[in-house]
Scaffold this active site. Structure first.
Site, PDB file in Angstrom:
ATOM      1  N   LYS A   1      51.112  -1.721  71.287  1.00 45.10           N
ATOM      2  CA  LYS A   1      49.862  -2.490  71.186  1.00 45.10           C
ATOM      3  C   LYS A   1      50.003  -3.856  71.845  1.00 45.10           C
ATOM      4  O   LYS A   1      50.989  -4.539  71.645  1.00 45.10           O
ATOM      5  CB  LYS A   1      49.475  -2.671  69.722  1.00 45.10           C
ATOM      6  CG  LYS A   1      48.182  -3.455  69.516  1.00 45.10           C
ATOM      7  CD  LYS A   1      47.728  -3.453  68.071  1.00 45.10           C
ATOM      8  CE  LYS A   1      48.373  -4.544  67.266  1.00 45.10           C
ATOM      9  NZ  LYS A   1      47.778  -4.716  65.939  1.00 45.10           N
TER      10      LYS A   1
ATOM     11  N   HIS B   1      52.405 -10.530  55.930  1.00 42.32           N
ATOM     12  CA  HIS B   1      52.360  -9.974  57.296  1.00 42.32           C
ATOM     13  C   HIS B   1      53.755  -9.866  57.916  1.00 42.32           C
ATOM     14  O   HIS B   1      54.084  -8.864  58.546  1.00 42.32           O
ATOM     15  CB  HIS B   1      51.426 -10.808  58.155  1.00 42.32           C
ATOM     16  CG  HIS B   1      51.317 -10.288  59.550  1.00 42.32           C
ATOM     17  ND1 HIS B   1      50.953  -8.985  59.821  1.00 42.32           N
ATOM     18  CD2 HIS B   1      51.583 -10.860  60.730  1.00 42.32           C
ATOM     19  CE1 HIS B   1      50.985  -8.791  61.117  1.00 42.32           C
ATOM     20  NE2 HIS B   1      51.365  -9.905  61.700  1.00 42.32           N
TER      21      HIS B   1
HETATM   22  C1  R5P Z   1      48.777  -7.011  63.171  1.00 46.47           C
HETATM   23  O1  R5P Z   1      49.885  -7.243  63.644  1.00 46.47           O
HETATM   24  C2  R5P Z   1      48.568  -6.310  61.878  1.00 46.47           C
HETATM   25  O2  R5P Z   1      49.703  -5.568  61.523  1.00 46.47           O
HETATM   26  C3  R5P Z   1      47.360  -5.393  61.910  1.00 46.47           C
HETATM   27  O3  R5P Z   1      47.571  -4.380  62.875  1.00 46.47           O
HETATM   28  C4  R5P Z   1      46.120  -6.171  62.251  1.00 46.47           C
HETATM   29  O4  R5P Z   1      46.033  -7.290  61.456  1.00 46.47           O
HETATM   30  C5  R5P Z   1      44.864  -5.333  62.081  1.00 46.47           C
HETATM   31  O5  R5P Z   1      43.755  -6.103  62.425  1.00 46.47           O
HETATM   32  P1  R5P Z   1      42.417  -5.449  62.890  1.00 46.47           P
HETATM   33  O6  R5P Z   1      41.992  -4.466  61.842  1.00 46.47           O
HETATM   34  O7  R5P Z   1      41.460  -6.595  63.009  1.00 46.47           O
HETATM   35  O8  R5P Z   1      42.630  -4.798  64.213  1.00 46.47           O
END
Ligand code: R5P
Length: 301
Positions: free
Chosen positions: A199, A138
Site C-alpha cells: 500500500k 496504531h
Molecule cells: C494505516 O496504516 C492503518 O493501519 C489503516 O490501514 C488505516 O488507518 C485505514 O484507514 P482508512 O479506512 O481511512 O483507509
C-alpha cells in the site's frame, strides 16, 4: 470502581461486570458556548444518582479504572475532566484505559512544522493518571510517548470469534505493517494462510494498492486491519479481490471507526460482513474486548 467516558459506556459496563467492580454514574452538561463538562455523581443532593446507582461519594479513596476511547475532541476533553474530578474526589490511584486512542496515527511529523499529535495527546493524558493501558495503538511505539507506565493489549485474536466456517481462508493484511494482526487472527481461527497487500498512501483520503501474488480465486478472504476509518483501504483491497474472483470477503478490524459513510462504502464494495470490537462502539462492534482487558488487569506485568 470504573468510570466511563462518553464513547465507552458499553465496554465500561462489560468490564465492570467482568471484574465485579462498581460502575460510577456520571452526568454530562454543555455550556451555552459549546464547552463540555462531565461530573462524577456526588451521591447526594439534587441531580444525584438514584439509590441503585453508584456515586463517587461512596467510592472515593479507592483505585479507579477510567475507560475512555478518545474518538472525538469532546471525548478527549471529557477524559481529562474525569481524571481531574477523580483526583479532586480523593481517588488514590487512577488507571486510564484507552480502548481507542485518537490521534495515534499522527505518530510522527511527516513534514517540518507539523506536530507529533500522538505525543501531544499522550503528554496531556499522562499528567492526570498513574498508568495507561492501550488496546492496539496504531504503532506499539505510541505507548512510549507516555511519561508514566504504559502497557498495550492485543485484541486482534478476538476478531476470529464472529467468523463463520470458511473455505480455504486467506487472512490478508492491507499492508505489511498489519501482517502480525492477520497472523494473530489466523492463529485464533486455527486454519488458513496469511498474506498482505503493498500500500502507498497518497494523501489522507487517497491510497494506492498493488495486487499481491496470492491466488485468492475461489477462496474465502478475511481482511484484517487495526483501524477502518474512511474504509478507503479496505474498499480498494475488496475491489482487487473481486477482480481475482475471491469467494466471500470479510472485513475485520480492532477499531471500527467507520467514519463518513465507510460502512456503506464497504457494503457497496462487496464485503460479506464487517466485524470489529467495542474499542469504538459501533453497530459493527461484534466482539467485546472487556475479557481481554480484564485478564490484563488481573495479571499486571
Ligand atoms: C494505516 O496504516 C492503518 O493501519 C489503516 O490501514 C488505516 O488507518 C485505514 O484507514 P482508512 O479506512 O481511512 O483507509
Amino acid at each position: 470502581m470504573i468510570v466511563s467516558g462518553r464513547a465507552s459506556q458499553s465496554l465500561a459496563a462489560a468490564l465492570a461486570a467482568d471484574l465485579d467492580e462498581v460502575l460510577v454514574s456520571t452526568k454530562r452538561t454543555r455550556f451555552p458556548d459549546g464547552e463540555v463538562r462531565v461530573d462524577l455523581d456526588p451521591g447526594d443532593g439534587p441531580g444525584s444518582a438514584s439509590d441503585t446507582e453508584a456515586s463517587i461519594g461512596d467510592n472515593a479513596q479507592q483505585r479507579a479504572l477510567l475507560v475512555a476511547a478518545t474518538t472525538s475532541a469532546d471525548a478527549f476533553v471529557e477524559l481529562l475532566q474525569l481524571q481531574d474530578a477523580l483526583r479532586e474526589a480523593g481517588v488514590s490511584e487512577i488507571t486510564t484505559i484507552l480502548p481507542y486512542m485518537g490521534y495515534a496515527r499522527q505518530d510522527r511529523a511527516f513534514e517540518s512544522g507539523q506536530p507529533v499529535s500522538a505525543r501531544a495527546m499522550a503528554r496531556a493524558i499522562g499528567i492526570g493518571t498513574d498508568r495507561v493501558l492501550l488496546v492496539n495503538p496504531h504503532e506499539e511505539s505510541v505507548a512510549d510517548f507516555f511519561d508514566i507506565p504504559s502497557r498495550t493489549i492485543d485484541a486482534a485474536p478476538q476478531l476470529a470469534e464472529p467468523l463463520p466456517d470458511l473455505n480455504e481462508p486467506v487472512f490478508f493484511a492491507p499492508d505489511a505493517g498489519a501482517i502480525e494482526l492477520a497472523e494473530a487472527v489466523r492463529g485464533a481461527y486455527g486454519a488458513g494462510t496469511t498474506d498482505y497487500f503493498e500500500k502507498t498512501r497518497r494523501s489522507g483520503e487517497e491510497i494506492e494498492i498493488s495486487p499481491h501474488e496470492t491466488d485468492a480465486e475461489g477462496r474465502d478472504v478475511v481482511l484484517v486491519d487495526d483501524i477502518v476509518a474512511t474504509g478507503g483501504t479496505m474498499a480498494e483491497t475488496i475491489a482487487i479481490l473481486r477482480q481475482r474472483d475471491a469467494a466471500r470477503v470479510y472485513g475485520t478490524c480492532v477499531h471500527p471507526v467507520l467514519a463518513n459513510g465507510a460502512y456503506t462504502r464497504l457494503v457497496n464494495a462487496g464485503v460479506e460482513a464487517i466485524y470489529g470490537t467495542d474499542t469504538v462502539e459501533r453497530p459493527a462492534s461484534a466482539v467485546s474486548v472487556a475479557p481481554t482487558i480484564a485478564e490484563a488487569l488481573r495479571n499486571p506485568k
